[in-house]
Design a protein around this motif. Structure first.
Motif, PDB file in Angstrom:
ATOM      1  N   ALA A   6       0.885  -1.170   0.000  1.00 17.83           N
ATOM      2  CA  ALA A   6       0.000   0.000   0.000  1.00 17.83           C
ATOM      3  C   ALA A   6       0.911   1.205   0.000  1.00 17.83           C
ATOM      4  O   ALA A   6       1.326   1.690   1.039  1.00 17.83           O
ATOM      5  CB  ALA A   6      -0.914  -0.012   1.191  1.00 17.83           C
ATOM      6  N   GLY A   7       1.297   1.559  -1.098  1.00 22.69           N
ATOM      7  CA  GLY A   7       2.244   2.646  -1.183  1.00 22.69           C
ATOM      8  C   GLY A   7       3.636   2.135  -0.959  1.00 22.69           C
ATOM      9  O   GLY A   7       4.048   1.121  -1.479  1.00 22.69           O
ATOM     10  N   HIS A   8       4.352   2.823  -0.159  1.00 20.49           N
ATOM     11  CA  HIS A   8       5.728   2.415   0.105  1.00 20.49           C
ATOM     12  C   HIS A   8       5.849   1.560   1.372  1.00 20.49           C
ATOM     13  O   HIS A   8       6.895   1.058   1.677  1.00 20.49           O
ATOM     14  CB  HIS A   8       6.626   3.655   0.186  1.00 20.49           C
ATOM     15  N   HIS A   9       4.793   1.412   2.147  1.00 24.62           N
ATOM     16  CA  HIS A   9       4.820   0.550   3.340  1.00 24.62           C
ATOM     17  C   HIS A   9       4.235  -0.814   3.004  1.00 24.62           C
ATOM     18  O   HIS A   9       3.235  -0.908   2.331  1.00 24.62           O
ATOM     19  CB  HIS A   9       3.987   1.158   4.468  1.00 24.62           C
ATOM     20  N   GLY A  10       4.892  -1.896   3.495  1.00 22.65           N
ATOM     21  CA  GLY A  10       4.361  -3.246   3.311  1.00 22.65           C
ATOM     22  C   GLY A  10       3.364  -3.567   4.412  1.00 22.65           C
ATOM     23  O   GLY A  10       3.647  -3.416   5.588  1.00 22.65           O
ATOM     24  N   VAL A  11       2.188  -4.018   4.065  1.00 25.83           N
ATOM     25  CA  VAL A  11       1.154  -4.343   5.035  1.00 25.83           C
ATOM     26  C   VAL A  11       0.925  -5.852   4.989  1.00 25.83           C
ATOM     27  O   VAL A  11       0.745  -6.417   3.915  1.00 25.83           O
ATOM     28  CB  VAL A  11      -0.170  -3.605   4.707  1.00 25.83           C
ATOM     29  N   ARG A  12       0.938  -6.441   6.129  1.00 27.22           N
ATOM     30  CA  ARG A  12       0.682  -7.877   6.223  1.00 27.22           C
ATOM     31  C   ARG A  12      -0.708  -8.089   6.782  1.00 27.22           C
ATOM     32  O   ARG A  12      -1.087  -7.467   7.757  1.00 27.22           O
ATOM     33  CB  ARG A  12       1.710  -8.542   7.138  1.00 27.22           C
ATOM     34  N   TYR A  13      -1.402  -9.036   6.220  1.00 29.13           N
ATOM     35  CA  TYR A  13      -2.715  -9.391   6.742  1.00 29.13           C
ATOM     36  C   TYR A  13      -2.941 -10.880   6.516  1.00 29.13           C
ATOM     37  O   TYR A  13      -2.303 -11.497   5.669  1.00 29.13           O
ATOM     38  CB  TYR A  13      -3.826  -8.550   6.092  1.00 29.13           C
ATOM     39  N   ARG A  14      -3.836 -11.419   7.276  1.00 25.80           N
ATOM     40  CA  ARG A  14      -4.126 -12.851   7.201  1.00 25.80           C
ATOM     41  C   ARG A  14      -5.481 -13.047   6.543  1.00 25.80           C
ATOM     42  O   ARG A  14      -6.453 -12.423   6.943  1.00 25.80           O
ATOM     43  CB  ARG A  14      -4.145 -13.483   8.589  1.00 25.80           C
ATOM     44  N   THR A  15      -5.479 -14.016   5.680  1.00 25.17           N
ATOM     45  CA  THR A  15      -6.747 -14.355   5.048  1.00 25.17           C
ATOM     46  C   THR A  15      -7.422 -15.421   5.902  1.00 25.17           C
ATOM     47  O   THR A  15      -6.760 -16.121   6.678  1.00 25.17           O
ATOM     48  CB  THR A  15      -6.527 -14.905   3.620  1.00 25.17           C
ATOM     49  N   PRO A  16      -8.706 -15.600   5.800  1.00 25.97           N
ATOM     50  CA  PRO A  16      -9.382 -16.647   6.577  1.00 25.97           C
ATOM     51  C   PRO A  16      -8.849 -18.053   6.286  1.00 25.97           C
ATOM     52  O   PRO A  16      -8.779 -18.879   7.176  1.00 25.97           O
ATOM     53  CB  PRO A  16     -10.842 -16.511   6.154  1.00 25.97           C
ATOM     54  N   ALA A  17      -8.424 -18.357   5.096  1.00 24.86           N
ATOM     55  CA  ALA A  17      -7.881 -19.677   4.757  1.00 24.86           C
ATOM     56  C   ALA A  17      -6.565 -19.920   5.486  1.00 24.86           C
ATOM     57  O   ALA A  17      -6.312 -21.017   6.026  1.00 24.86           O
ATOM     58  CB  ALA A  17      -7.693 -19.801   3.248  1.00 24.86           C
ATOM     59  N   ILE A  18      -5.714 -18.917   5.551  1.00 27.79           N
ATOM     60  CA  ILE A  18      -4.438 -19.055   6.264  1.00 27.79           C
ATOM     61  C   ILE A  18      -4.696 -19.193   7.758  1.00 27.79           C
ATOM     62  O   ILE A  18      -4.069 -20.015   8.433  1.00 27.79           O
ATOM     63  CB  ILE A  18      -3.522 -17.846   5.969  1.00 27.79           C
ATOM     64  N   GLU A  19      -5.603 -18.436   8.261  1.00 29.93           N
ATOM     65  CA  GLU A  19      -5.967 -18.500   9.688  1.00 29.93           C
ATOM     66  C   GLU A  19      -6.498 -19.894  10.029  1.00 29.93           C
ATOM     67  O   GLU A  19      -6.128 -20.479  11.044  1.00 29.93           O
ATOM     68  CB  GLU A  19      -7.018 -17.410   9.961  1.00 29.93           C
ATOM     69  N   LEU A  20      -7.366 -20.441   9.176  1.00 29.61           N
ATOM     70  CA  LEU A  20      -7.931 -21.788   9.395  1.00 29.61           C
ATOM     71  C   LEU A  20      -6.833 -22.847   9.345  1.00 29.61           C
ATOM     72  O   LEU A  20      -6.802 -23.762  10.170  1.00 29.61           O
ATOM     73  CB  LEU A  20      -9.019 -22.063   8.355  1.00 29.61           C
ATOM     74  N   ARG A  21      -5.916 -22.709   8.394  1.00 35.75           N
ATOM     75  CA  ARG A  21      -4.820 -23.678   8.272  1.00 35.75           C
ATOM     76  C   ARG A  21      -3.935 -23.637   9.521  1.00 35.75           C
ATOM     77  O   ARG A  21      -3.521 -24.671  10.034  1.00 35.75           O
ATOM     78  CB  ARG A  21      -3.993 -23.362   7.035  1.00 35.75           C
ATOM     79  N   ASN A  22      -3.648 -22.500  10.057  1.00 40.18           N
ATOM     80  CA  ASN A  22      -2.837 -22.380  11.273  1.00 40.18           C
ATOM     81  C   ASN A  22      -3.557 -22.977  12.486  1.00 40.18           C
ATOM     82  O   ASN A  22      -2.933 -23.624  13.328  1.00 40.18           O
ATOM     83  CB  ASN A  22      -2.487 -20.911  11.541  1.00 40.18           C
TER      84      ASN A  22
END
Length: 149
Positions: A6-22
Motif C-alpha cells: 500500500a504505497g511504500h509501506h508493506g502491510v501484512r494481513y491474514r486471510t481466513p484460509a491461512i488463519e484456518l490452516r494455522n
C-alpha cells in the motif's frame, strides 16, 4: 502471510484460509502431543500394574522349578495377580514341607539300612528271602511260617 503493498509501506494481513490452516495445524500438534502423553502414561501404568508383577511371578515359578524353596514369596496385592502370587507361595511352602519330609524319611531309612547291615542282617538290607537268613528277623519269619500266619 500475504504481503500487500500500500504505497511504500508493506502491510501484512491474514486471510481466513491461512488463519484456518494455522488453527488446524495447532490443533493437530496439540492432539499429537496428547496422544503421545497418553501412550506414555498407559505404558507406565501397564508396566507397573501388570508387566512387573508378571515378571515376578515368572521368577518365582522358576525358583520353584529349581527347588529354591527357602525364601518365601510376598504378595500384598488384592487382585487376581496377588491371589495367584499367594497361591504360588502356598505351593512353595507345601513343596518345601513335602521335600523336607521325604529327606527325613530317607535319612531314617538309610540309618535303618546301615543298622541292619551292621547287625549282619543281609536279608533286611538286601530285601532277599528270609528263609536262607539267620538272625532275629529270620527267626520271627520262620516262626510265623510254622504257625501258618
Amino acid at each position: 502471510m500475504a504481503k500487500k503493498s500500500a504505497g511504500h509501506h508493506g502491510v501484512r494481513y491474514r486471510t481466513p484460509a491461512i488463519e484456518l490452516r494455522n488453527q488446524i495445524k495447532n490443533i493437530l500438534l496439540i492432539l499429537a502431543a496428547q496422544l503421545l502423553l497418553s501412550i506414555l502414561l498407559i505404558m507406565a501404568i501397564l508396566h507397573s500394574r501388570f508387566l512387573r508383577p508378571m515378571r515376578s511371578l515368572a521368577e518365582q515359578a522358576t525358583q520353584l522349578a529349581e527347588l529354591k524353596l527357602d525364601s518365601p514369596f510376598y504378595w500384598l496385592r488384592r487382585d487376581e495377580i496377588g491371589r495367584l502370587g499367594k497361591h504360588l507361595e502356598w505351593t512353595r511352602a507345601e513343596l518345601k514341607r513335602l521335600i523336607d519330609e521325604l529327606r527325613s524319611k530317607t535319612r531314617r531309612w538309610r540309618a535303618t539300612s546301615r543298622a541292619a547291615a551292621k547287625w549282619k542282617m543281609p536279608c533286611v538290607a538286601r530285601k532277599t528271602n528270609t528263609a536262607n537268613c539267620s538272625g532275629p528277623i529270620s527267626t520271627v519269619s520262620s516262626s510265623a511260617r510254622w504257625t501258618g500266619r
